[in-house]
Structures are given as structure tokens and as C-alpha cells.
Write a protein that holds these residues in place. Sequence first.
Motif, PDB file in Angstrom:
ATOM      1  N   LEU A  34       0.835  -1.209   0.000  1.00  0.00           N
ATOM      2  CA  LEU A  34       0.000   0.000   0.000  1.00  0.00           C
ATOM      3  C   LEU A  34       0.865   1.253   0.000  1.00  0.00           C
ATOM      4  O   LEU A  34       0.512   2.264  -0.609  1.00  0.00           O
ATOM      5  N   PHE A  85      -9.057   0.224  -7.467  1.00  0.00           N
ATOM      6  CA  PHE A  85      -9.596   0.273  -6.108  1.00  0.00           C
ATOM      7  C   PHE A  85     -11.033  -0.242  -6.144  1.00  0.00           C
ATOM      8  O   PHE A  85     -11.854   0.251  -6.911  1.00  0.00           O
ATOM      9  N   THR A  86     -11.334  -1.227  -5.305  1.00  0.00           N
ATOM     10  CA  THR A  86     -12.664  -1.830  -5.250  1.00  0.00           C
ATOM     11  C   THR A  86     -13.235  -1.681  -3.845  1.00  0.00           C
ATOM     12  O   THR A  86     -12.603  -2.127  -2.879  1.00  0.00           O
ATOM     13  N   VAL A  88     -14.996  -2.566  -0.551  1.00  0.00           N
ATOM     14  CA  VAL A  88     -15.316  -3.846   0.092  1.00  0.00           C
ATOM     15  C   VAL A  88     -15.992  -3.647   1.453  1.00  0.00           C
ATOM     16  O   VAL A  88     -16.415  -4.621   2.071  1.00  0.00           O
ATOM     17  N   VAL A 139     -13.897   1.347   2.732  1.00  0.00           N
ATOM     18  CA  VAL A 139     -12.728   0.472   2.772  1.00  0.00           C
ATOM     19  C   VAL A 139     -12.532  -0.083   1.364  1.00  0.00           C
ATOM     20  O   VAL A 139     -13.462  -0.642   0.769  1.00  0.00           O
ATOM     21  N   LEU A 140     -11.304   0.086   0.850  1.00  0.00           N
ATOM     22  CA  LEU A 140     -10.990  -0.309  -0.520  1.00  0.00           C
ATOM     23  C   LEU A 140      -9.937  -1.415  -0.556  1.00  0.00           C
ATOM     24  O   LEU A 140      -8.985  -1.393   0.232  1.00  0.00           O
ATOM     25  N   ARG A 141     -10.112  -2.349  -1.470  1.00  0.00           N
ATOM     26  CA  ARG A 141      -9.083  -3.340  -1.797  1.00  0.00           C
ATOM     27  C   ARG A 141      -8.357  -2.807  -3.027  1.00  0.00           C
ATOM     28  O   ARG A 141      -8.977  -2.229  -3.915  1.00  0.00           O
ATOM     29  N   GLU A 143      -5.488  -3.402  -6.295  1.00  0.00           N
ATOM     30  CA  GLU A 143      -4.780  -4.307  -7.194  1.00  0.00           C
ATOM     31  C   GLU A 143      -3.994  -3.442  -8.174  1.00  0.00           C
ATOM     32  O   GLU A 143      -4.358  -2.302  -8.420  1.00  0.00           O
ATOM     33  N   THR A 157      -5.954  -3.389   3.178  1.00  0.00           N
ATOM     34  CA  THR A 157      -7.004  -2.520   2.645  1.00  0.00           C
ATOM     35  C   THR A 157      -6.682  -1.083   2.997  1.00  0.00           C
ATOM     36  O   THR A 157      -5.847  -0.800   3.850  1.00  0.00           O
ATOM     37  N   ALA A 159      -8.608   2.759   3.799  1.00  0.00           N
ATOM     38  CA  ALA A 159      -9.861   3.466   4.126  1.00  0.00           C
ATOM     39  C   ALA A 159      -9.786   4.890   3.587  1.00  0.00           C
ATOM     40  O   ALA A 159      -8.809   5.595   3.829  1.00  0.00           O
TER      41      ALA A 159
END
Length: 190
Positions: A34, A85-86, A88, A139-141, A143, A157, A159
Motif C-alpha cells: 500500500l 480500487f474496489t 469492500v 474500505v478499498l481493496r 490491485e 485494505t 480506508a
Amino acid sequence: MPENCSPLNAQLCAAPTTTPPDPTAPAPPVVVTLRDIASFVPAKPGNEMEPGGWAVEDLPANFVAAASVQVVSGTLLGQPADVRFTPVGYRWRHSDGGVLESGAPGATWAMLGQREFTTTGTSHVYADSGEYTVALEVVLRAEYRFAGSGWRAIAGTLAVAGDPQRVLVGDFDTVLTDGDCNANPSGPGC
């Protein structure tokens, strides 16, 4: 020869053994964290509520987050890259002490097919009149990918906070009237 080489220090006299690298061995995997993607900034989420900006004491107010999958382009480890960014998770912090966490962004009463002031998965009830704020964190995952390659996950993750929203809560009474009070201001109940 090392300078302290002598028959008493035989291990110093031995030439170091090195193995040449195997050119067919795969390169060690790149580990992206991150911290590495700190320059890739996702947009702030939207923080909506029903009714708009006000609530009735002891009745549910409905909160809806506006956040979706985002792809941000930039440079990562010196190469052009994309970070996806997804959402979650969603967390609403109410200034009356209430905290609501959800895996869904919520939906309007109309979208849910519900009447106004009914409980939803993202609603909150204020017990007292007054002015409150509600802060949303999504809150984002994350990739990443280089040059159109496949997406690779980044551990952990992130925020992202939206702008706080002001909520004015009041106590309302219903009054029965006989007709339209605008047309007949002196009518019963007006």
C-alpha cells in the motif's frame, strides 16, 4: 590471498566459493505494498442520506454511500501502471456515538421498495433533537498491473474518508386538520 592467511588460519586462506547465478531461474517476485501506491489517489466517496440533511427524532434516517470501482493510472516502481480500487466495506460514524459497518453501500428507500422512515441495513436512529455530523469511510481493496498485464492483489485494505455530512434532527408532531390550512388558515387544526 587474504592478508591474515597462515597455516593457523586455514579458513582465511580458502577462496570463497561462489556459484554463478542460474540464468534460467525466475526473477524474484515483485512485492507491491500500500505504501508503494500512495501516489495513486482514489476519489472521495459520496455520502448521501434520506431525508436530505435532516431526520426525525426516534425514526430511522437512511444513509447511502456513493463509491464504485476506480482505476487510477500513474507510475509504479518506475513503470507505467494502473491501480484498481474496489469498495469492500463501508463505515458510518455518527457524532452521537453510533457506528454502522456494512458490506454494502446502502440504497434509497425507493430502490428498496420501502416507505420513508423505515429501517434499512444502513439506517440510523437519533434519540435526541440537535445538530449532528456523520462521517463515511469506504474500505478499498487495491490491485495493480503493468502495461495491461493481469491484475495482482496488494495485501491489506485502504480506508478513504468522504466529506462529513451535517444532520439536523428534530421532534415533529402531527396535527389533524380539516382541509387545506393555506386555503383556510382559520380552519380546525390550522
